[in-house]
Design a protein around this motif. Structure first.
Motif, mmCIF file in Angstrom:
data_model
loop_
_atom_site.group_PDB
_atom_site.id
_atom_site.type_symbol
_atom_site.label_atom_id
_atom_site.label_comp_id
_atom_site.label_asym_id
_atom_site.label_seq_id
_atom_site.Cartn_x
_atom_site.Cartn_y
_atom_site.Cartn_z
ATOM 1 N N ILE A 1 65.805 -36.691 47.781
ATOM 2 C CA ILE A 1 66.593 -37.307 46.715
ATOM 3 C C ILE A 1 66.416 -38.817 46.742
ATOM 4 O O ILE A 1 66.132 -39.445 45.717
ATOM 5 C CB ILE A 1 68.078 -36.919 46.847
ATOM 6 N N TRP A 2 66.573 -39.429 47.921
ATOM 7 C CA TRP A 2 66.468 -40.891 48.013
ATOM 8 C C TRP A 2 65.053 -41.367 47.725
ATOM 9 O O TRP A 2 64.862 -42.399 47.084
ATOM 10 C CB TRP A 2 66.958 -41.387 49.363
ATOM 11 N N THR A 3 64.040 -40.607 48.168
ATOM 12 C CA THR A 3 62.650 -40.982 47.883
ATOM 13 C C THR A 3 62.385 -40.953 46.383
ATOM 14 O O THR A 3 61.767 -41.863 45.833
ATOM 15 C CB THR A 3 61.680 -40.045 48.624
ATOM 16 N N SER A 4 62.878 -39.922 45.707
ATOM 17 C CA SER A 4 62.633 -39.831 44.263
ATOM 18 C C SER A 4 63.425 -40.886 43.495
ATOM 19 O O SER A 4 62.924 -41.449 42.510
ATOM 20 C CB SER A 4 62.936 -38.427 43.741
ATOM 21 N N LEU A 5 64.653 -41.185 43.927
ATOM 22 C CA LEU A 5 65.421 -42.257 43.281
ATOM 23 C C LEU A 5 64.735 -43.608 43.467
ATOM 24 O O LEU A 5 64.639 -44.409 42.531
ATOM 25 C CB LEU A 5 66.836 -42.320 43.829
ATOM 26 N N LYS A 6 64.247 -43.851 44.674
ATOM 27 C CA LYS A 6 63.549 -45.113 44.949
ATOM 28 C C LYS A 6 62.312 -45.226 44.061
ATOM 29 O O LYS A 6 62.057 -46.280 43.469
ATOM 30 C CB LYS A 6 63.157 -45.190 46.418
ATOM 31 N N ALA A 7 61.545 -44.154 43.952
ATOM 32 C CA ALA A 7 60.348 -44.180 43.103
ATOM 33 C C ALA A 7 60.724 -44.444 41.646
ATOM 34 O O ALA A 7 60.060 -45.235 40.964
ATOM 35 C CB ALA A 7 59.582 -42.866 43.230
ATOM 36 N N LEU A 8 61.776 -43.794 41.183
ATOM 37 C CA LEU A 8 62.231 -43.991 39.803
ATOM 38 C C LEU A 8 62.544 -45.457 39.542
ATOM 39 O O LEU A 8 62.086 -46.049 38.560
ATOM 40 C CB LEU A 8 63.470 -43.137 39.535
ATOM 41 N N VAL A 9 63.315 -46.056 40.431
ATOM 42 C CA VAL A 9 63.724 -47.449 40.244
ATOM 43 C C VAL A 9 62.543 -48.401 40.420
ATOM 44 O O VAL A 9 62.288 -49.253 39.569
ATOM 45 C CB VAL A 9 64.870 -47.811 41.215
ATOM 46 N N MET A 10 61.832 -48.250 41.516
ATOM 47 C CA MET A 10 60.767 -49.211 41.815
ATOM 48 C C MET A 10 59.632 -49.137 40.795
ATOM 49 O O MET A 10 59.064 -50.165 40.431
ATOM 50 C CB MET A 10 60.242 -49.003 43.232
ATOM 51 N N ASP A 11 59.301 -47.954 40.320
ATOM 52 C CA ASP A 11 58.264 -47.840 39.287
ATOM 53 C C ASP A 11 58.694 -48.551 38.011
ATOM 54 O O ASP A 11 57.867 -49.020 37.241
ATOM 55 C CB ASP A 11 57.932 -46.377 38.975
ATOM 56 N N GLY A 12 59.991 -48.629 37.792
ATOM 57 C CA GLY A 12 60.496 -49.273 36.590
ATOM 58 C C GLY A 12 60.630 -50.778 36.685
ATOM 59 O O GLY A 12 60.654 -51.452 35.666
ATOM 60 N N VAL A 13 60.738 -51.331 37.896
ATOM 61 C CA VAL A 13 61.030 -52.756 38.008
ATOM 62 C C VAL A 13 59.924 -53.596 38.626
ATOM 63 O O VAL A 13 59.857 -54.798 38.376
ATOM 64 C CB VAL A 13 62.349 -53.014 38.795
ATOM 65 N N LEU A 14 59.068 -53.003 39.443
ATOM 66 C CA LEU A 14 58.047 -53.800 40.118
ATOM 67 C C LEU A 14 56.988 -54.298 39.151
ATOM 68 O O LEU A 14 56.587 -53.591 38.230
ATOM 69 C CB LEU A 14 57.356 -52.980 41.217
ATOM 70 N N VAL A 15 56.547 -55.502 39.396
ATOM 71 C CA VAL A 15 55.422 -56.037 38.636
ATOM 72 C C VAL A 15 54.173 -55.365 39.176
ATOM 73 O O VAL A 15 53.968 -55.298 40.382
ATOM 74 C CB VAL A 15 55.328 -57.576 38.802
ATOM 75 N N ARG A 16 53.382 -54.880 38.312
ATOM 76 C CA ARG A 16 52.129 -54.232 38.707
ATOM 77 C C ARG A 16 50.967 -55.142 38.345
ATOM 78 O O ARG A 16 50.953 -55.726 37.269
ATOM 79 C CB ARG A 16 51.940 -52.886 37.993
ATOM 80 N N ALA A 17 50.021 -55.218 39.231
ATOM 81 C CA ALA A 17 48.812 -55.983 38.929
ATOM 82 C C ALA A 17 48.054 -55.256 37.821
ATOM 83 O O ALA A 17 48.026 -54.032 37.768
ATOM 84 C CB ALA A 17 47.929 -56.096 40.174
ATOM 85 N N ALA A 18 47.462 -56.027 36.943
ATOM 86 C CA ALA A 18 46.673 -55.440 35.866
ATOM 87 C C ALA A 18 45.485 -54.737 36.475
ATOM 88 O O ALA A 18 44.881 -55.219 37.438
ATOM 89 C CB ALA A 18 46.218 -56.523 34.900
ATOM 90 N N PRO A 19 45.130 -53.564 35.956
ATOM 91 C CA PRO A 19 43.961 -52.852 36.495
ATOM 92 C C PRO A 19 42.714 -53.694 36.306
ATOM 93 O O PRO A 19 42.553 -54.369 35.305
ATOM 94 C CB PRO A 19 43.899 -51.563 35.690
ATOM 95 N N SER A 20 41.867 -53.662 37.318
ATOM 96 C CA SER A 20 40.630 -54.450 37.228
ATOM 97 C C SER A 20 39.680 -53.769 36.259
ATOM 98 O O SER A 20 39.604 -52.550 36.184
ATOM 99 C CB SER A 20 39.984 -54.592 38.601
ATOM 100 N N LYS A 21 38.948 -54.586 35.509
ATOM 101 C CA LYS A 21 37.979 -54.058 34.555
ATOM 102 C C LYS A 21 36.635 -53.918 35.256
ATOM 103 O O LYS A 21 36.176 -54.841 35.921
ATOM 104 C CB LYS A 21 37.840 -54.989 33.350
ATOM 105 N N LYS A 22 36.044 -52.752 35.115
ATOM 106 C CA LYS A 22 34.734 -52.514 35.717
ATOM 107 C C LYS A 22 33.682 -52.964 34.727
ATOM 108 O O LYS A 22 33.751 -52.685 33.550
ATOM 109 C CB LYS A 22 34.557 -51.047 36.071
ATOM 110 N N SER A 23 32.690 -53.663 35.256
ATOM 111 C CA SER A 23 31.598 -54.148 34.396
ATOM 112 C C SER A 23 30.597 -53.080 34.136
ATOM 113 O O SER A 23 30.275 -52.285 34.889
ATOM 114 C CB SER A 23 30.892 -55.338 35.019
#
Length: 89
Positions: A67-89
């Motif tokens: 329960i706590w792992t899934s709640l943490k994932a729910l919250v953190m996926d919603g608030v953390l800044v994610r680095a933009a995916p790198s573009k492959k040449s």
């Protein structure tokens, strides 16, 4: 509950919400969390902290760790800044 005790509970909630909002504000300012309405998010987090007692009849069959792992994932996926995916040449 008496009016005096209700007022004390509301005061404690306001204090908690203020601390939570302040922590969220700092993380947003440091660009750890994406921009958001931190007052709303503090309220959502407060509610999620109570999910076990409010929904035990439904989620009690799951281990607390899940329960706590899934709640943490729910919250953190919603608030953390994610680095933009790198573009492959």
């Amino acid at each position: 509950m008496s009016a005096e005790n209700r007022a004390r509970v509301f005061d404690m909630e306001r204090e908690f919400m203020g601390r939570c909002k302040g922590n969220l504000d700092k993380e947003v300012e440091q660009k750890v969390f994406r921009p958001m309405n931190t007052e709303l998010m503090a309220n959502y987090l407060y509610f999620l902290c109570n999910v076990w007692s409010l929904r035990h009849w439904s989620i009690g069959k799951f281990p607390k760790s899940e329960i706590w792992t899934s709640l943490k994932a729910l919250v953190m996926d919603g608030v953390l800044v994610r680095a933009a995916p790198s573009k492959k040449s």
